[in-house]
Design a protein around this motif. Structure first.
Motif, PDB file in Angstrom:
ATOM      1  N   GLY A 233     -43.429   9.623  19.732  1.00  0.00           N
ATOM      2  CA  GLY A 233     -42.401   8.770  19.155  1.00  0.00           C
ATOM      3  C   GLY A 233     -40.995   9.222  19.494  1.00  0.00           C
ATOM      4  N   LEU A 234     -40.040   8.617  18.808  1.00  0.00           N
ATOM      5  CA  LEU A 234     -38.633   8.881  19.102  1.00  0.00           C
ATOM      6  C   LEU A 234     -38.216  10.302  18.755  1.00  0.00           C
ATOM      7  N   GLY A 235     -38.892  10.923  17.798  1.00  0.00           N
ATOM      8  CA  GLY A 235     -38.556  12.297  17.439  1.00  0.00           C
ATOM      9  C   GLY A 235     -38.772  13.244  18.602  1.00  0.00           C
ATOM     10  N   ALA A 236     -39.946  13.171  19.216  1.00  0.00           N
ATOM     11  CA  ALA A 236     -40.224  14.014  20.379  1.00  0.00           C
ATOM     12  C   ALA A 236     -39.371  13.609  21.568  1.00  0.00           C
ATOM     13  N   ARG A 237     -39.101  12.341  21.714  1.00  0.00           N
ATOM     14  CA  ARG A 237     -38.258  11.876  22.821  1.00  0.00           C
ATOM     15  C   ARG A 237     -36.881  12.533  22.747  1.00  0.00           C
ATOM     16  N   ASP A 238     -36.337  12.670  21.535  1.00  0.00           N
ATOM     17  CA  ASP A 238     -35.017  13.262  21.393  1.00  0.00           C
ATOM     18  C   ASP A 238     -35.035  14.763  21.648  1.00  0.00           C
ATOM     19  N   SER A 239     -36.025  15.472  21.106  1.00  0.00           N
ATOM     20  CA  SER A 239     -36.071  16.922  21.331  1.00  0.00           C
ATOM     21  C   SER A 239     -36.377  17.241  22.792  1.00  0.00           C
ATOM     22  N   LEU A 240     -37.177  16.413  23.447  1.00  0.00           N
ATOM     23  CA  LEU A 240     -37.476  16.619  24.864  1.00  0.00           C
ATOM     24  C   LEU A 240     -36.240  16.403  25.731  1.00  0.00           C
ATOM     25  N   ARG A 241     -35.498  15.333  25.455  1.00  0.00           N
ATOM     26  CA  ARG A 241     -34.322  15.055  26.293  1.00  0.00           C
ATOM     27  C   ARG A 241     -33.255  16.121  26.089  1.00  0.00           C
ATOM     28  N   LEU A 242     -33.154  16.675  24.873  1.00  0.00           N
ATOM     29  CA  LEU A 242     -32.151  17.706  24.638  1.00  0.00           C
ATOM     30  C   LEU A 242     -32.549  19.011  25.330  1.00  0.00           C
ATOM     31  N   GLU A 243     -33.826  19.379  25.266  1.00  0.00           N
ATOM     32  CA  GLU A 243     -34.294  20.549  26.027  1.00  0.00           C
ATOM     33  C   GLU A 243     -33.999  20.400  27.520  1.00  0.00           C
ATOM     34  N   ALA A 244     -34.096  19.166  28.017  1.00  0.00           N
ATOM     35  CA  ALA A 244     -33.852  18.910  29.429  1.00  0.00           C
ATOM     36  C   ALA A 244     -32.365  18.818  29.759  1.00  0.00           C
ATOM     37  N   GLY A 245     -31.507  18.761  28.743  1.00  0.00           N
ATOM     38  CA  GLY A 245     -30.073  18.670  28.964  1.00  0.00           C
ATOM     39  C   GLY A 245     -29.580  17.271  29.266  1.00  0.00           C
ATOM     40  N   TYR A 246     -30.345  16.239  28.855  1.00  0.00           N
ATOM     41  CA  TYR A 246     -29.964  14.860  29.150  1.00  0.00           C
ATOM     42  C   TYR A 246     -29.070  14.312  28.038  1.00  0.00           C
ATOM     43  N   PRO A 247     -28.086  13.488  28.385  1.00  0.00           N
ATOM     44  CA  PRO A 247     -27.182  12.936  27.367  1.00  0.00           C
ATOM     45  C   PRO A 247     -27.808  11.782  26.594  1.00  0.00           C
ATOM     46  N   LEU A 248     -27.324  11.579  25.394  1.00  0.00           N
ATOM     47  CA  LEU A 248     -27.694  10.436  24.564  1.00  0.00           C
ATOM     48  C   LEU A 248     -26.427   9.659  24.259  1.00  0.00           C
ATOM     49  N   TYR A 249     -26.444   8.360  24.542  1.00  0.00           N
ATOM     50  CA  TYR A 249     -25.253   7.558  24.282  1.00  0.00           C
ATOM     51  C   TYR A 249     -24.910   7.606  22.790  1.00  0.00           C
ATOM     52  N   LYS A 388     -26.698  27.363  30.265  1.00  0.00           N
ATOM     53  CA  LYS A 388     -26.707  26.232  31.173  1.00  0.00           C
ATOM     54  C   LYS A 388     -27.963  25.404  30.934  1.00  0.00           C
ATOM     55  N   ALA A 389     -27.802  24.088  31.004  1.00  0.00           N
ATOM     56  CA  ALA A 389     -28.964  23.206  30.895  1.00  0.00           C
ATOM     57  C   ALA A 389     -29.717  23.198  32.224  1.00  0.00           C
ATOM     58  N   PRO A 390     -31.038  22.960  32.208  1.00  0.00           N
ATOM     59  CA  PRO A 390     -31.866  22.703  31.035  1.00  0.00           C
ATOM     60  C   PRO A 390     -32.204  23.986  30.271  1.00  0.00           C
TER      61      PRO A 390
END
Length: 398
Positions: A233-249, A388-390
Motif C-alpha cells: 500500500g501507500l505506506g510502504a510506497r512512501d518509505s520505499l521512495r524515501l529510502e531511494a531518495g526520490y522526491p514527493l510532490y 547522500k541518497a539513496p
C-alpha cells in the motif's frame, strides 16, 4: 464529498486493506504490515495499485515542441520507447508537478501526472497549447486528451519482478532497459509495459484499460506468490521512495520549491534549445545559488522525525554542548534554520531517515562538520547525520 475509487477498490477490501483518504481517493495504506510490505519489495516483490495517477495523451505535429516548452528536461532528445522524468514549472521556477513523459512516436506522447494535480496540470497544459495551435479536435497541431478515467496502473516492484512478469507476457523483458517501455499483452491484457517505478528497485509499471484491472491484479498475484510477492500500500510506497531518495510532490518539491532547491538540478536543462517556462528564474537561481538546500539525514534513533518539524543549528536552541541523539533535553529559544520535508522509519536501516529544507549556510556548515543540524523530539535533541541518497543499496536494472 465522496472519495474517488480506483477499479481495484473492492479487490483491496477483499484482501484486507486498510483504506484511507489520499488526495481525494480511497486508497490502501497497508494490507498486513507496512514493515513486511516494504521488506517484500526490497527482497522479493510488491504489487501496488497506482491507478489514481493521471494520464494525458499529447498528440500532433507540435506535441514535442509544446512539451519541451512546458518542462525543464530535454524532450528533444527523446526517441520512441523512451521515458523521461521531469518537473513542470511556473514562470517563477517553482514546481507545478513532476511527471513522466512516454514517447510513443514523433507525434504521440503519454504523460503520467500525480493524482492530486490532475485538474491543475490539465488546465495548465491546455492553456499553453493554444500558442502551439492547440485544439480539442483530433486534427490540430496539438491535442490534449485526458485518459485518466480510462486507464488503470499497477506497479510490480522488486528484484523478483521480472521473474514474475515474464511468464505472463511474450514481451522480451531482458531487452527492456530502465526508463524504457514497450507494448504487449500481460495475462492476455493489452498493456504499456514500462521499466520504471518509485521504489528504487527493478520493476515495471503496467498501464491498461480500467475494466481489466482486477483480472490483471489477480493474475500477477497468483504468478507472484511462489516468489514471495506481497500486496503493498501507500505506506510502504512512501518509505520505499524515501529510502531511494526520490522526491514527493508537496514535500521535496512544490509550488514554493524549485527543482534546483529540491535537489533535482540534473532535470533542469538550462542550455536546451527550447525556451521553457521557468527558465529565466531558474537561471538566476543557478547563478546566484539557492537560498535553501535539500539535505538527506538519518538519526541513529528509531523515533520518526515528522514533516514540518523545525530544524535547528548547533547552539541555537540548546547550546552548542547539547547532547547528541538520545541525549539531554534542549532549550526552547533561538530560531530554526529550516524544516523537515519528509521523515519515516527505514525498515532496512532500523532508524529514522528523512529530508529537510534548510538555509544554504546551515547546510554548508553541517556538511563541513562545524555546526550540526538537529531537531527537538518532545524535549530531546536528535542530531541529524547528513548522508547522500539513496539510503540503501538499490538493485534496479541499468
Amino acid at each position: 464529498m465522496s472519495l474517488k475509487r480506483t477499479p481495484l477498490r473492492d479487490f483491496h477490501a477483499e484482501h484486507g486493506a486498510r483504506l484511507v483518504d489520499f488526495a481525494g481517493w480511497e486508497m490502501p495504506v497497508q494490507y498486513r504490515s507496512i514493515l513486511e510490505e516494504h521488506k517484500a519489495v526490497r527482497h522479493a516483490a510488491g504489487l501496488f495499485d497506482v491507478s489514481h495517477m493521471g494520464e494525458f495523451e499529447v498528440q500532433g505535429p507540435q506535441a514535442r515542441a509544446l512539451l519541451d516548452h512546458l518542462v525543464t528536461n530535454d524532450v528533444s532528445k527523446m526517441s520512441p520507447g523512451r521515458v523521461l522524468y521531469t518537473p513542470m514549472c511556473y514562470e517563477r521556477g517553482t514546481v507545478i508537478d513532476d511527471l513522466l513523459i512516454y514517447m510513443r512516436s514523433e507525434e504521440d506522447f503519454l504523460l503520467c501526472v500525480n493524482a492530486g494535480n490532475i485538474d491543475k496540470d490539465l488546465a495548465w497544459i491546455r492553456e499553453r497549447a493554444a500558442a502551439f495551435g492547440g485544439t480539442d479536435s483530433d486534427h490540430g497541431a496539438v491535442s490534449i486528451t485526458d485518459r485518466s478515467a480510462d486507464t488503470a496502473l499497477l506497479a510490480l516492484q522488486g528484484p523478483a519482478a521480472a521473474a514474475i512478469l515474464q511468464p505472463l507476457t511474450a514481451a522480451p523483458l531482458d531487452a527492456l532497459r530502465y526508463y524504457h517501455f514497450t507494448t504487449g499483452q500481460v495475462a492476455g491484457i493489452d498493456c504499456v509495459i514500462s521499466r520504471t517505478g518509485y521504489t528504487g528497485e527493478d520493476g515495471f509499471e503496467l498501464y491498461h484499460a480500467s475494466g481489466a484491472a482486477v483480472d490483471l491484479a489477480r493474475a500477477l498475484l497468483d504468478a507472484g506468490r511462489p516468489h514471495g510477492l506481497e500486496l503493498a500500500g501507500l505506506g510502504a510506497r512512501d518509505s520505499l521512495r524515501l529510502e531511494a531518495g526520490y522526491p514527493l510532490y508537496g514535500h521535496e518539491i512544490s509550488d514554493t520549491i524549485s527543482p534546483l532547491t529540491g535537489g533535482l538540478g540534473w532535470t533542469v536543462k538550462l542550455d536546451k534549445a527550447a525556451d521553457f517556462i521557468g527558465r529565466a528564474a531558474l537561471l538566476v537561481e543557478k547563478q546566484q545559488g539557492s537560498a535553501q538546500r535539500l539535505v538527506f539525514f538519518k538519526t541513529g534513533d528509531r523515533r520518526i522525525v515528522r514533516a514540518e518539524a523545525p530544524v535547528f543549528g548547533a547552539g541555537e536552541a540548546g547550546g552548542a554542548g547539547a547532547g547528541a541523539a538520545g541525549g539531554e533535553s534542549c532549550g526552547r529559544g533561538g530560531a530554526a534554520v529550516g524544516r523537515v520535508a519528509s521523515g519515516t522509519l527505514s525498515p532496512i536501516l532500523g532508524e529514522a531517515i528523512g529530508t529537510a529544507l534548510v538555509s544554504a549556510a546551515a547546510a554548508a556548515s553541517a556538511r563541513s562538520g562545524t555546526a550540526p543540524l538537529w531537531v527537538d523530539i518532545r524535549g530531546t535533541r536528535l542530531d541529524l547525520q547528513l548522508v547522500k541518497a539513496p539510503f540503501v543499496t538499490l538493485k534496479k536494472t541499468s
